[in-house]
Design an enzyme around this catalytic site. Structure first.
Site, PDB file in Angstrom:
ATOM      1  CG  ASN A  88     -51.878 -36.637 -25.888  1.00 42.69           C
ATOM      2  OD1 ASN A  88     -51.065 -36.153 -25.119  1.00 42.69           O
ATOM      3  ND2 ASN A  88     -52.785 -35.919 -26.518  1.00 42.69           N
ATOM      4  N   GLY A 141     -43.766 -36.557 -28.823  1.00 42.38           N
ATOM      5  CA  GLY A 141     -43.820 -37.501 -27.702  1.00 42.38           C
ATOM      6  C   GLY A 141     -44.434 -38.827 -28.105  1.00 42.38           C
ATOM      7  CE1 TYR A 160     -42.563 -24.058 -26.530  1.00 41.87           C
ATOM      8  CE2 TYR A 160     -41.124 -22.787 -27.955  1.00 41.87           C
ATOM      9  CZ  TYR A 160     -41.640 -24.002 -27.558  1.00 41.87           C
ATOM     10  OH  TYR A 160     -41.235 -25.171 -28.177  1.00 41.87           O
TER      11      TYR A 160
HETATM   12  N1  LIG Z   1     -42.769 -28.688 -32.903  1.00 42.13           N
HETATM   13  C1  LIG Z   1     -41.646 -27.975 -32.978  1.00 42.13           C
HETATM   14  O1  LIG Z   1     -41.322 -27.379 -34.031  1.00 42.13           O
HETATM   15  C2  LIG Z   1     -40.733 -27.888 -31.790  1.00 42.13           C
HETATM   16  C3  LIG Z   1     -39.547 -27.145 -31.945  1.00 42.13           C
HETATM   17  C4  LIG Z   1     -38.675 -27.056 -30.849  1.00 42.13           C
HETATM   18  C5  LIG Z   1     -38.997 -27.717 -29.665  1.00 42.13           C
HETATM   19  N2  LIG Z   1     -40.170 -28.424 -29.564  1.00 42.13           N
HETATM   20  C6  LIG Z   1     -40.439 -29.079 -28.280  1.00 42.13           C
HETATM   21  O2  LIG Z   1     -40.790 -30.431 -28.516  1.00 42.13           O
HETATM   22  C7  LIG Z   1     -41.659 -30.895 -27.470  1.00 42.13           C
HETATM   23  C8  LIG Z   1     -42.863 -31.570 -28.057  1.00 42.13           C
HETATM   24  O3  LIG Z   1     -43.540 -30.610 -28.856  1.00 42.13           O
HETATM   25  P1  LIG Z   1     -44.574 -31.010 -30.006  1.00 42.13           P
HETATM   26  O4  LIG Z   1     -44.246 -30.126 -31.145  1.00 42.13           O
HETATM   27  O5  LIG Z   1     -44.671 -32.470 -30.159  1.00 42.13           O
HETATM   28  O6  LIG Z   1     -45.918 -30.436 -29.336  1.00 42.13           O
HETATM   29  P2  LIG Z   1     -47.442 -30.941 -29.373  1.00 42.13           P
HETATM   30  O7  LIG Z   1     -47.730 -31.676 -30.632  1.00 42.13           O
HETATM   31  O8  LIG Z   1     -48.240 -29.727 -29.050  1.00 42.13           O
HETATM   32  O9  LIG Z   1     -47.495 -31.973 -28.179  1.00 42.13           O
HETATM   33  C9  LIG Z   1     -47.379 -31.539 -26.858  1.00 42.13           C
HETATM   34  C10 LIG Z   1     -47.798 -32.654 -25.954  1.00 42.13           C
HETATM   35  O10 LIG Z   1     -47.690 -32.197 -24.607  1.00 42.13           O
HETATM   36  C11 LIG Z   1     -48.913 -32.469 -23.949  1.00 42.13           C
HETATM   37  N3  LIG Z   1     -49.147 -31.555 -22.843  1.00 42.13           N
HETATM   38  C12 LIG Z   1     -49.189 -30.210 -22.879  1.00 42.13           C
HETATM   39  N4  LIG Z   1     -49.445 -29.722 -21.655  1.00 42.13           N
HETATM   40  C13 LIG Z   1     -49.556 -30.786 -20.824  1.00 42.13           C
HETATM   41  C14 LIG Z   1     -49.831 -30.929 -19.452  1.00 42.13           C
HETATM   42  N5  LIG Z   1     -50.047 -29.877 -18.660  1.00 42.13           N
HETATM   43  N6  LIG Z   1     -49.866 -32.171 -18.911  1.00 42.13           N
HETATM   44  C15 LIG Z   1     -49.654 -33.261 -19.704  1.00 42.13           C
HETATM   45  N7  LIG Z   1     -49.406 -33.177 -21.021  1.00 42.13           N
HETATM   46  C16 LIG Z   1     -49.365 -31.964 -21.580  1.00 42.13           C
HETATM   47  C17 LIG Z   1     -49.962 -32.333 -25.046  1.00 42.13           C
HETATM   48  O11 LIG Z   1     -51.179 -32.901 -24.626  1.00 42.13           O
HETATM   49  P3  LIG Z   1     -52.634 -32.326 -25.106  1.00 42.13           P
HETATM   50  O12 LIG Z   1     -52.981 -33.086 -26.349  1.00 42.13           O
HETATM   51  O13 LIG Z   1     -53.525 -32.626 -23.947  1.00 42.13           O
HETATM   52  O14 LIG Z   1     -52.486 -30.852 -25.353  1.00 42.13           O
HETATM   53  C18 LIG Z   1     -49.255 -33.056 -26.162  1.00 42.13           C
HETATM   54  O15 LIG Z   1     -49.351 -34.451 -25.998  1.00 42.13           O
HETATM   55  C19 LIG Z   1     -41.980 -29.651 -26.633  1.00 42.13           C
HETATM   56  O16 LIG Z   1     -41.164 -29.648 -25.493  1.00 42.13           O
HETATM   57  C20 LIG Z   1     -41.617 -28.490 -27.536  1.00 42.13           C
HETATM   58  O17 LIG Z   1     -41.267 -27.336 -26.813  1.00 42.13           O
HETATM   59  C21 LIG Z   1     -41.039 -28.521 -30.598  1.00 42.13           C
END
Ligand SMILES: NC(=O)c1ccc[n+]([C@@H]2O[C@H](COP(=O)([O-])OP(=O)(O)OC[C@H]3O[C@@H](n4cnc5c(N)ncnc54)[C@H](OP(=O)(O)O)[C@@H]3O)[C@@H](O)[C@H]2O)c1
Length: 303
Positions: free
Chosen positions: A19, A23, A172
């Site tokens: 959402n 993702g 984390y």
């Molecule tokens: N951003 C970075 O710099 C970075 C760096 C390294 C790795 N990553 C990895 O990349 C991936 C995506 O991260 P992002 O940065 O896109 O994070 P984000 O913007 O916070 O998005 C996380 C997504 O996961 C969903 N989510 C969290 N808990 C959930 C649950 N219990 N059930 C269903 N959905 C859930 C959130 O939904 P809600 O809207 O409901 O919270 C949101 O859609 C993660 O695995 C993260 O560890 C990110």
């Protein structure tokens, strides 16, 4: 849309946490290639909004919403039934959803929420959907880890942070190391199944400008998110490139059990390749979620 250059037309792709953030971008771009997309969100209203936006951006209306908190074992079991009703097979599963929390919280299963969401959720989902993945001619599982896994201090006696002092960042980083230990052990188990052709890879998307730390609500974090992160981070569009590559590129055919950064195979931390640790984590994960992977056909642990 119908003539996808990468052959994604009509493929069934499931993305957790579709959402917002990486993702949602992955879902949108793969939808543009003509795939049938299932996004898993924990909030129906946010999920419906995202589905409408993905349809509008991709001009593909084959986008299904599954509302599930992936930190809940009961909800994941229900979800796997709903996915199996909708899709006869799964071609791509992107384990993307994750949290970074400030304070220790427990789920309804009594598990620390970072562990439950970032590692045990994907672990259980892959087990529950394993046979549905096997029905694809060429399934791919993509686990979004982080290069932050190098900072992890894992304690297999206390993955749940009941004995150690809690830190959201430490939980984390540990979860992101668990993503890799899981990826490598899963690959090895799949190799033990002569008939299975599921590819499993992990990746670091880079430092991406998303709201991943929104629950880490401190003044310094808020200043960092507003002022510093946008300057030092890559866009969501760029952050989605490696997962999209792993999900769709022909170059990945036959490649499994690897860690990717910037679409290139990279070395993860020494600890992540520790075979006894991979096996211990798998056993512990089975215990946490109350399953035996053999019951789901997920192969045997080999040396
Ligand atoms: N951003 C970075 O710099 C970075 C760096 C390294 C790795 N990553 C990895 O990349 C991936 C995506 O991260 P992002 O940065 O896109 O994070 P984000 O913007 O916070 O998005 C996380 C997504 O996961 C969903 N989510 C969290 N808990 C959930 C649950 N219990 N059930 C269903 N959905 C859930 C959130 O939904 P809600 O809207 O409901 O919270 C949101 O859609 C993660 O695995 C993260 O560890 C990110």
């Amino acid at each position: 849309m119908k003539n996808s250059p990468l052959g994604m037309d009509g493929k069934n792709c499931i993305i957790t946490g579709g959402n917002r953030g990486i993702g949602k971008q992955v879902a949108t771009e793969i939808a543009k290639m003509g795939a049938n997309i299932g996004i898993i969100t924990r909030n129906r209203i946010k999920g419906e909004k995202a589905v409408n936006e993905i349809i509008s951006d991709s001009k593909n209306n084959q986008i299904t919403l599954f509302v599930t908190d992936i930190a809940s074992q009961e909800q994941l079991k229900q979800l796997s039934k709903e996915i199996q009703q909708k899709f006869s097979h799964i071609d791509v599963l992107v384990n993307n959803a994750a949290v970074l929390l400030r304070k220790r919280e427990e789920t309804e299963d009594g598990i620390e929420r970072t562990l439950a969401t970032n590692h045990l959720g994907p672990f259980l989902l892959v087990n529950l959907l394993f046979k549905t993945l096997e029905k694809s001619k060429s399934a791919r599982v993509i686990n979004i880890s982080s290069d932050g896994h190098r900072k992890a201090e894992i304690d297999i006696e206390d993955l749940n942070y009941t004995k150690r002092k809690y830190s959201g960042f430490k939980a984390y980083y540990q979860s992101k190391l668990l993503n890799l230990l899981f990826t490598y052990e899963l690959t090895s188990r799949i190799e033990s199944l002569s008939s299975s052709i599921i590819l499993v890879n992990a990746l670091d998307p880079g430092r991406v400008n998303t709201d991943i730390g929104k629950n880490y609500d401190t003044v310094s974090y808020r200043i960092f998110s507003k002022l510093i992160r946008p300057v030092i981070s890559i866009s969501v569009h760029q952050g989605a490139e490696t997962p999209i590559y792993l999900a769709t590129s022909r170059e990945v055919n036959g490649v499994s059990g690897k860690y990717f950064i910037n679409r290139k195979i990279s070395k993860s931390s020494r600890l992540s390749y520790d075979r006894p640790l991979q096996k211990s984590v798998w056993k512990l994960s089975e215990n946490y979620v109350g399953i035996n992977s053999e019951d789901y056909g997920v192969g045997d642990s080999i040396e």
